[in-house]
Design a protein around this motif. Structure first.
Motif, short mmCIF file in Angstrom:
data_model
loop_
_atom_site.label_atom_id
_atom_site.label_comp_id
_atom_site.label_asym_id
_atom_site.label_seq_id
_atom_site.Cartn_x
_atom_site.Cartn_y
_atom_site.Cartn_z
N SER A 199 -3.59 -18.71 16.26
CA SER A 199 -3.11 -17.46 16.35
C SER A 199 -2.53 -16.75 15.12
O SER A 199 -2.62 -15.28 15.73
CB SER A 199 -2.05 -18.11 17.59
N THR A 200 -3.05 -16.94 14.66
CA THR A 200 -2.97 -16.41 12.79
C THR A 200 -3.93 -17.19 11.83
O THR A 200 -3.40 -17.71 11.25
CB THR A 200 -1.43 -16.03 12.52
N PRO A 201 -4.67 -16.79 11.68
CA PRO A 201 -6.34 -17.41 11.27
C PRO A 201 -6.01 -17.21 9.80
O PRO A 201 -6.53 -18.14 8.65
CB PRO A 201 -7.34 -17.06 11.96
N CYS A 202 -5.08 -16.67 9.40
CA CYS A 202 -5.42 -15.45 7.49
C CYS A 202 -4.85 -17.14 6.49
O CYS A 202 -5.46 -17.75 6.09
CB CYS A 202 -4.94 -15.14 7.19
N HIS A 228 -5.24 -16.21 1.53
CA HIS A 228 -5.50 -15.54 2.57
C HIS A 228 -7.17 -15.45 2.98
O HIS A 228 -7.17 -15.59 4.12
CB HIS A 228 -4.44 -13.94 3.04
N LEU A 229 -7.55 -15.10 2.14
CA LEU A 229 -9.07 -14.59 2.73
C LEU A 229 -9.91 -16.25 2.70
O LEU A 229 -10.90 -15.83 3.67
CB LEU A 229 -9.84 -13.86 1.80
N ARG A 230 -9.42 -17.24 2.25
CA ARG A 230 -9.92 -18.30 1.63
C ARG A 230 -9.72 -18.89 2.78
O ARG A 230 -10.37 -19.56 3.85
CB ARG A 230 -9.72 -18.99 0.71
N THR A 249 -11.34 -20.52 8.68
CA THR A 249 -11.42 -20.73 10.38
C THR A 249 -12.53 -20.20 10.69
O THR A 249 -13.49 -20.53 11.70
CB THR A 249 -9.90 -19.59 10.05
N VAL A 250 -13.11 -19.65 10.10
CA VAL A 250 -14.37 -18.91 10.52
C VAL A 250 -15.69 -19.63 10.54
O VAL A 250 -15.90 -20.43 11.61
CB VAL A 250 -15.16 -17.74 9.45
N TYR A 251 -15.64 -20.92 8.94
CA TYR A 251 -16.27 -21.55 9.34
C TYR A 251 -16.36 -22.82 10.84
O TYR A 251 -17.09 -23.60 11.28
CB TYR A 251 -15.89 -22.48 7.83
N LYS A 277 -17.11 6.31 -13.13
CA LYS A 277 -17.52 4.63 -13.22
C LYS A 277 -15.96 4.44 -12.12
O LYS A 277 -14.62 4.79 -12.58
CB LYS A 277 -16.72 3.93 -14.62
N LYS A 278 -16.24 2.99 -11.38
CA LYS A 278 -15.91 3.42 -10.29
C LYS A 278 -14.97 1.72 -10.49
O LYS A 278 -15.48 0.42 -11.84
CB LYS A 278 -16.55 2.72 -9.54
N GLN A 279 -13.68 1.94 -10.86
CA GLN A 279 -13.11 0.90 -10.97
C GLN A 279 -12.99 -0.72 -10.50
O GLN A 279 -13.30 -0.64 -9.03
CB GLN A 279 -11.61 1.28 -11.27
N ARG A 280 -13.25 -1.80 -11.07
CA ARG A 280 -12.86 -2.93 -10.15
C ARG A 280 -11.76 -3.21 -10.25
O ARG A 280 -10.44 -3.49 -10.68
CB ARG A 280 -13.77 -3.91 -11.37
N THR A 281 -11.25 -3.64 -8.89
CA THR A 281 -9.68 -4.02 -8.39
C THR A 281 -9.85 -5.84 -7.90
O THR A 281 -11.21 -6.41 -7.87
CB THR A 281 -9.79 -3.37 -7.27
N GLU A 282 -9.00 -6.19 -8.39
CA GLU A 282 -8.84 -8.00 -8.76
C GLU A 282 -8.19 -8.20 -7.60
O GLU A 282 -7.38 -7.51 -7.51
CB GLU A 282 -8.17 -7.71 -10.45
N LEU A 283 -8.11 -9.18 -6.79
CA LEU A 283 -7.55 -9.52 -5.54
C LEU A 283 -6.72 -10.48 -6.31
O LEU A 283 -6.44 -11.35 -7.89
CB LEU A 283 -8.12 -10.59 -4.82
N GLY A 284 -5.74 -10.27 -5.44
CA GLY A 284 -4.33 -11.60 -6.56
C GLY A 284 -4.53 -12.47 -5.46
O GLY A 284 -5.35 -12.68 -4.75
#
Length: 122
Positions: free
Chosen positions: A101-104, A15-17, A22-24, A2-9
């Motif tokens: 310059s730094t979108p994150c 940063h993903l948001r 920025t892309v939006y 079974k593949k383990q699910r990774t939780e994002l901190g």
């Protein structure tokens, strides 16, 4: 197996948001090119910008500029001339440069700044 699910901190989610925001904000074929022209040329009239961007239709340019204006990245000034002329310029150069310059993390900051400016204006 079974593949383990990774939780994002929370930092990673922020940063993903920021990247998504920025892309939006810069979605569309011409927005980054319009911002670049306004950054290097400064204030430009609609037709001057249209002449610089030979391949873009006037309707498309108008739509992209309206969206940039709604996101507080570009300001529009209508001049009291005959015929009527309209100038466009980057509203806050530091905000746009920071985002490009730094979108994150900066996409999040810009989104929050736009919300706070909207609350202040209302």
């Amino acid at each position: 197996m079974k593949k383990q699910r990774t939780e994002l901190g929370p930092d990673c989610k922020m940063h993903l948001r920021g990247v998504e925001d920025t892309v939006y904000l810069l979605s569309g074929k011409w927005k980054t090119i319009i911002i670049s022209h306004l950054y290097f040329a400064g204030k430009m009239r609609f037709m001057d910008l249209k002449r610089q961007l030979e391949k873009v239709a006037a309707k498309t340019l108008s739509k992209e500029l309206k969206e940039l204006e709604m996101n507080n990245l570009v300001s529009r000034t209508q001049n009291n001339t005959m015929p009527v002329t309209v100038d466009y310029e980057l509203q806050i150069l530091e905000k746009v440069f920071m985002m490009l310059s730094t979108p994150c993390p900066n996409g999040v900051l810009i989104t929050e700044m736009n919300y706070s400016e909207t609350e202040i204006n209302n």
